[in-house]
Design a protein around this motif. Structure first.
Motif, mmCIF file in Angstrom:
data_model
loop_
_atom_site.group_PDB
_atom_site.id
_atom_site.type_symbol
_atom_site.label_atom_id
_atom_site.label_comp_id
_atom_site.label_asym_id
_atom_site.label_seq_id
_atom_site.Cartn_x
_atom_site.Cartn_y
_atom_site.Cartn_z
ATOM 1 N N VAL A 292 0.854 -1.187 0.000
ATOM 2 C CA VAL A 292 0.000 0.000 0.000
ATOM 3 C C VAL A 292 0.891 1.238 0.000
ATOM 4 O O VAL A 292 1.816 1.349 0.818
ATOM 5 N N SER A 293 0.616 2.167 -0.890
ATOM 6 C CA SER A 293 1.394 3.400 -0.979
ATOM 7 C C SER A 293 0.601 4.578 -0.411
ATOM 8 O O SER A 293 -0.606 4.474 -0.158
ATOM 9 N N SER A 294 1.307 5.693 -0.203
ATOM 10 C CA SER A 294 0.700 6.958 0.247
ATOM 11 C C SER A 294 0.080 6.864 1.636
ATOM 12 O O SER A 294 -0.908 7.536 1.927
ATOM 13 N N VAL A 295 0.683 6.051 2.519
ATOM 14 C CA VAL A 295 0.200 5.971 3.904
ATOM 15 C C VAL A 295 0.736 7.184 4.665
ATOM 16 O O VAL A 295 1.922 7.513 4.539
ATOM 17 N N PRO A 296 -0.088 7.866 5.451
ATOM 18 C CA PRO A 296 0.386 9.040 6.180
ATOM 19 C C PRO A 296 1.583 8.715 7.077
ATOM 20 O O PRO A 296 1.632 7.657 7.720
ATOM 21 N N LEU A 297 2.546 9.619 7.127
ATOM 22 C CA LEU A 297 3.763 9.415 7.928
ATOM 23 C C LEU A 297 3.526 9.849 9.367
ATOM 24 O O LEU A 297 4.215 10.712 9.920
ATOM 25 N N THR A 298 2.545 9.226 10.000
ATOM 26 C CA THR A 298 2.241 9.465 11.408
ATOM 27 C C THR A 298 2.249 8.132 12.134
ATOM 28 O O THR A 298 2.133 7.067 11.512
ATOM 29 N N LEU A 299 2.369 8.167 13.452
ATOM 30 C CA LEU A 299 2.490 6.928 14.219
ATOM 31 C C LEU A 299 1.295 6.005 14.015
ATOM 32 O O LEU A 299 1.449 4.785 13.953
ATOM 33 N N ASP A 300 0.114 6.555 13.904
ATOM 34 C CA ASP A 300 -1.087 5.746 13.706
ATOM 35 C C ASP A 300 -1.642 5.924 12.304
ATOM 36 O O ASP A 300 -2.854 5.831 12.075
ATOM 37 N N GLY A 301 -0.739 6.140 11.329
ATOM 38 C CA GLY A 301 -1.169 6.431 9.970
ATOM 39 C C GLY A 301 -2.015 5.346 9.343
ATOM 40 O O GLY A 301 -2.871 5.627 8.492
ATOM 41 N N MET A 302 -1.818 4.074 9.732
ATOM 42 C CA MET A 302 -2.580 2.975 9.147
ATOM 43 C C MET A 302 -4.016 2.906 9.649
ATOM 44 O O MET A 302 -4.886 2.291 9.025
ATOM 45 N N MET A 303 -4.308 3.527 10.798
ATOM 46 C CA MET A 303 -5.559 3.274 11.496
ATOM 47 C C MET A 303 -6.827 3.603 10.703
ATOM 48 O O MET A 303 -7.804 2.844 10.776
ATOM 49 N N PRO A 304 -6.895 4.702 9.957
ATOM 50 C CA PRO A 304 -8.139 4.948 9.213
ATOM 51 C C PRO A 304 -8.511 3.810 8.271
ATOM 52 O O PRO A 304 -9.695 3.485 8.117
#
Length: 376
Positions: A139-151
């Motif tokens: 998966v590309s374009s995941v937010p670069l935040t600690l919980d970026g995968m959560m949404p």
């Protein structure tokens, strides 16, 4: 298409024969009776059974059968009458899983875009069908935040929590409590076989990677198992019949479970692999049995580490792998850091919520199990 139905003579009227073109299917009378699609048998709202199937007479028989091309009309020996739609009977057969086995010759990795999968049911369905077909998706374009995968996780269901919490850090630290927290390479493995149930899917999100090394390694456990079945059937049988144990112990957790390295379904097809050298604790089986097991395990290890069966993608920041933990063996190459930190975040999502979302989307939008969005 013409449809022919008859109660099969010589079976005490307990079998129905249905012929559609060149296809013939046989149905047991009791199997049909307990699925009768009427309000006396099945709750109209939930589809759940209202009668006690185990109390139906074992000698239940068919008295009359007819078909108008779309519906089958049946009368049973207990006096019950029912009408079955032909397409509903077809759906009672479990659909074959679409598992495309692969090796290092796979040139196009199954892929998805985070934003598209988050906003579009079509894109999410394609991502989940790819995951089911290949056992992984990048998966590309995941937010670069600690919980970026959560949404995106929340589009499927709850995050699986463990003794390490929800999403855990995977990075090199001093006094590491797990070898994943060091800079050493990791051999191919499946995660957490000491848990019950074993986590179904691994979500591995890259925030930063090493400048040298730190490549992921991926091997298709189903392909390796089938190669073993073909080339060394005795070893394959041994690994399907010998249950081994796995254990993880730290100051706050003691986790143990067991199972074979290769697990088969009722049809004899491979449906799960376990492999985790770091946590396996082979039970004290008879020496002769252990001789066979160790030789078989070595043969399987040679396959899952073979370059011709291994992909070595390197995750860039903002990329994520979703991996089927019942199928995919993953690891990494050793790495050295000249600056910064190699930082990945990992979470687990269970199989039931993932499969439910995939099958619900397939039903709602007509997604094909063969649909796939690929990129180089």
């Amino acid at each position: 298409m013409d449809v022919f139905v008859e109660i099969i003579p010589g079976t005490y009227a307990r079998q129905l024969r249905v012929v559609e073109g060149s296809r013939e299917t046989r149905f047991h009378a009791l199997w049909l009776r307990e699925r009768a699609p009427d309000a006396e048998t099945l709750d109209p709202r939930t589809g759940q059974r209202l009668i006690e199937a185990a109390a139906l007479p074992l000698d239940l028989a068919l008295v009359e059968a007819g078909c108008d091309g779309e519906k089958i009309e049946l009368t049973f020996s207990d006096g019950h009458q029912a009408r079955f739609a032909l397409h509903d009977l077809d759906r009672e057969w479990p659909a074959d899983a679409v598992h495309e086995r692969w090796d290092a010759s796979l040139t196009r990795m199954p892929s998805a875009d985070f934003t598209h999968a988050l906003k579009s049911d079509d894109a999410l369905a394609e991502m989940l069908e790819s995951l089911e077909r290949y056992g992984f998706v990048k998966v590309s374009s995941v937010p670069l935040t600690l919980d970026g995968m959560m949404p995106l996780v929340e589009r499927l269901g709850p995050l699986r929590r463990t003794n390490w919490g929800g999403i855990a850090d995977v990075k090199s630290i001093a006094e590491a409590f797990d070898l994943t927290m060091t800079q050493r390479g990791l051999e191919p493995h499946t995660d957490n076989p000491y848990r019950d149930p074993i986590p179904g899917y691994i979500w591995l999100h890259c925030l930063s990677n090493a400048d040298s090394g730190g490549d992921s390694t991926l091997a298709d456990g189903f392909m390796a198992a089938e190669r073993l079945r073909r080339d060394d059937p005795d070893a394959f049988e041994c690994l399907t019949r010998t249950s081994t144990r796995f254990r993880y112990v730290d100051d706050e957790a003691h986790l143990e479970s067991e199972g074979p390295l290769i697990e088969l379904d009722a049809r004899g097809e491979v449906n799960r692999v376990r492999y985790n050298n770091r946590t396996e604790r082979v039970p004290p089986l008879p020496p002769e049995q252990l001789d066979r097991y160790y030789a078989a395990r070595r043969a399987f290890f040679a396959l899952i580490t073979a370059p011709e069966l291994t992909l070595t993608p390197k995750l860039a920041p903002g990329e994520m792998l979703i991996m089927d933990n019942y199928r995919l063996l993953h690891g990494r190459t050793a790495f050295r850091l000249s600056q910064g930190i190699r930082h990945l975040r990992q979470g687990y999502v269970d199989r039931d919520t993932t499969a439910s979302r995939r099958l619900t989307l397939r039903r709602q939008i007509g997604a094909s199990p063969y649909s796939l969005q690929e990129s180089a």
